[in-house]
Write an enzyme that holds these catalytic residues in place. Structure first.
Site, short mmCIF file in Angstrom:
data_model
loop_
_atom_site.label_atom_id
_atom_site.label_comp_id
_atom_site.label_asym_id
_atom_site.label_seq_id
_atom_site.Cartn_x
_atom_site.Cartn_y
_atom_site.Cartn_z
N ASP A 130 0.81 -1.21 0.00
CA ASP A 130 0.00 0.00 0.00
C ASP A 130 0.85 1.26 0.00
O ASP A 130 0.42 2.31 -0.50
CB ASP A 130 -0.93 0.00 1.21
CG ASP A 130 -2.13 -0.91 1.01
OD1 ASP A 130 -2.48 -1.18 -0.15
OD2 ASP A 130 -2.71 -1.34 2.01
N ARG A 135 2.37 6.26 -3.01
CA ARG A 135 3.29 7.05 -3.83
C ARG A 135 2.70 7.29 -5.21
O ARG A 135 2.73 8.40 -5.74
CB ARG A 135 4.63 6.31 -3.94
CG ARG A 135 5.62 6.97 -4.90
CD ARG A 135 6.71 6.00 -5.27
NE ARG A 135 7.59 6.54 -6.30
CZ ARG A 135 8.31 5.79 -7.14
NH1 ARG A 135 8.22 4.48 -7.10
NH2 ARG A 135 9.09 6.36 -8.03
N ASN A 204 -5.12 8.73 3.23
CA ASN A 204 -5.36 7.98 4.46
C ASN A 204 -5.60 8.89 5.66
O ASN A 204 -6.64 8.84 6.28
CB ASN A 204 -4.16 7.08 4.79
CG ASN A 204 -4.16 5.80 4.01
OD1 ASN A 204 -5.10 5.52 3.29
ND2 ASN A 204 -3.11 5.03 4.15
N GLU A 205 -4.58 9.70 5.99
CA GLU A 205 -4.69 10.49 7.20
C GLU A 205 -3.70 11.63 7.25
O GLU A 205 -2.66 11.61 6.58
CB GLU A 205 -4.48 9.62 8.45
CG GLU A 205 -3.05 9.25 8.76
CD GLU A 205 -2.51 8.11 7.94
OE1 GLU A 205 -1.38 8.27 7.42
OE2 GLU A 205 -3.18 7.08 7.80
N ASP A 232 0.39 11.76 22.42
CA ASP A 232 1.44 11.50 21.43
C ASP A 232 1.08 12.11 20.08
O ASP A 232 1.95 12.35 19.25
CB ASP A 232 1.65 10.00 21.26
CG ASP A 232 2.39 9.37 22.43
OD1 ASP A 232 2.87 10.12 23.30
OD2 ASP A 232 2.46 8.13 22.48
N ALA A 244 -5.93 1.95 8.68
CA ALA A 244 -4.51 2.25 8.58
C ALA A 244 -4.00 2.69 9.95
O ALA A 244 -4.22 2.01 10.94
CB ALA A 244 -4.29 3.33 7.51
N ALA A 246 -5.00 5.07 11.91
CA ALA A 246 -6.11 5.29 12.85
C ALA A 246 -6.54 3.99 13.51
O ALA A 246 -6.89 3.96 14.70
CB ALA A 246 -7.29 5.94 12.13
N PHE A 247 -6.52 2.90 12.76
CA PHE A 247 -6.86 1.59 13.31
C PHE A 247 -5.87 1.18 14.39
O PHE A 247 -6.25 0.69 15.46
CB PHE A 247 -6.87 0.57 12.17
CG PHE A 247 -7.13 -0.85 12.60
CD1 PHE A 247 -8.41 -1.31 12.79
CD2 PHE A 247 -6.07 -1.73 12.81
CE1 PHE A 247 -8.65 -2.62 13.18
CE2 PHE A 247 -6.28 -3.03 13.21
CZ PHE A 247 -7.58 -3.48 13.39
N SER A 248 -4.59 1.41 14.12
CA SER A 248 -3.55 1.06 15.09
C SER A 248 -3.68 1.87 16.37
O SER A 248 -3.27 1.42 17.44
CB SER A 248 -2.16 1.28 14.48
OG SER A 248 -1.97 0.46 13.35
#
Length: 359
Positions: A130, A135, A204-205, A232, A244, A246-248
């Protein structure tokens, strides 16, 4: 994620780009078929018709840009197979100048890695994870050219196919048998005392993060303060980014058809620091308090900007989407988003029986 990768920020140096995040997927609306902006019809020689408008480009030679994670031998080998098969099918193939020597296809058109690379192209085929696709999105988005990812990474939520499906993928492209859907993006602006320090976008973010010490921030939604956090960082994500970074950070998984913005505090020291799903019409902002530590803004794990104390990062829905090619339609696909989640995260579904049907 940056989707699903292991390398450092700002450039790809590992199997996929972006900070060890898990991978991505969400979509908004199905917006067309194989032709699309920059497309060349189905390649059958017939005059294409899109939305009642005759597309006389269908007789022109179709062009596909092929890009790969050249640091991986499997990606290079797969790219060569893709190029050879497309050329044999009568499709004009482009490669980027910084990848041309390693990919080594003498019959491919070599183009510089700038906006002209995707102009008049029907499609960009991306071989890698991904991060490689993110890119390529920087080339594809301004021209409205769809991306088709072949996953050679770990999770690969954005990819449409796996490496073992390579031959059938190329055949479908050559025959024009794919559809195009649009993914919501976000526009990101950094301001300080009314002056614009940076302006960018993300698929994504946009993640505002600490440099050395904990960030002190105030979050804002639609011009009204929401809460102050020592944290953080704060992630402002699209539905595509919900699986992505955000999920983590503990954010929710947002389904493909949902249009929304996500606001996800990252390791916040506060009683109220829940991830939030916000209207796509809203504007999110994160202000770093004056006289506190500076932060840094990362967009898709690729574009980095310093954010000084007193600055604010504003995020709203972007006007220009990223377009992704899908080999099967939303209604007919054998791998809708639920199946994709199960496959990518290896979720346990043993014991499922489905709806009992009578008669």
């Amino acid at each position: 994620m940056s989707a699903g990768g292991e390398s450092g920020r700002g450039q790809e140096s590992g199997p996929e780009s972006g900070r060890g995040r898990r991978g991505v997927e969400t979509t908004s609306t199905v917006s067309g078929t194989a032709g699309g902006p920059g497309g060349m019809g189905s390649g059958t020689g017939d005059i294409g018709v899109t939305g009642g408008v005759v597309d006389d480009r269908a007789d022109a030679k179709r062009t596909v840009l092929v890009t790969a994670h050249t640091g991986r031998e499997a990606a290079v080998h797969s790219a060569r197979l893709v190029m050879e098969r497309l050329i044999a099918a009568g499709v004009n193939v482009r490669v980027l100048d910084d990848e041309a020597e390693e990919l080594g296809c003498a019959l491919a058109e070599v183009v510089p890695e700038n906006g002209a690379a995707s102009q008049e192209a029907e499609l960009i085929i991306v071989l890698g994870g991904d991060g490689t696709l993110l890119r390529a999105a920087e080339l594809a988005r301004p021209a409205g050219v769809p991306l088709l990812g072949v996953n050679l990474g770990h999770v690969g939520f954005l990819a449409e196919a796996e490496m073992e499906d390579l031959a059938s993928v190329v055949d479908r492209v050559a025959e024009g048998r794919y559809e195009v859907e649009e993914r919501m993006t976000i526009e990101v602006v950094v301001r300080l005392n009314g002056s614009v320090l940076a302006r960018t976008w993300a698929l994504n973010e946009a993640s505002v993060e600490k440099k050395d010490r904990m960030l002190e921030v105030v979050a804002e939604i639609d011009g009204r303060p929401l809460s102050r956090w020592g944290c953080d960082g704060v992630i402002c994500a699209t539905p595509t980014g919900s699986t992505a970074y955000a999920f983590s950070a503990g954010g929710p998984v947002v389904w493909p058809e949902v249009e929304a913005l996500l606001l996800v505090p990252n390791s916040a020291h506060a009683l109220f620091a829940r991830p939030m799903v916000v209207s796509p019409k809203s504007t999110l902002a994160v202000e770093i308090l004056p006289d506190t530590s500076a932060g840094v803004l990362w967009c898709d794990g690729r574009r980095r900007f310093d954010v000084p104390p007193g600055a604010r990062v504003e995020v709203r829905k972007g006007e220009v989407p990223v377009r992704l090619a899908r080999l099967l339609g939303v209604e007919t696909t054998g791998a809708p988003f639920t199946d994709r989640l199960v496959a990518k995260f290896d979720l346990p579904v043993q014991g499922w029986r489905g709806r009992v049907r009578s008669g």
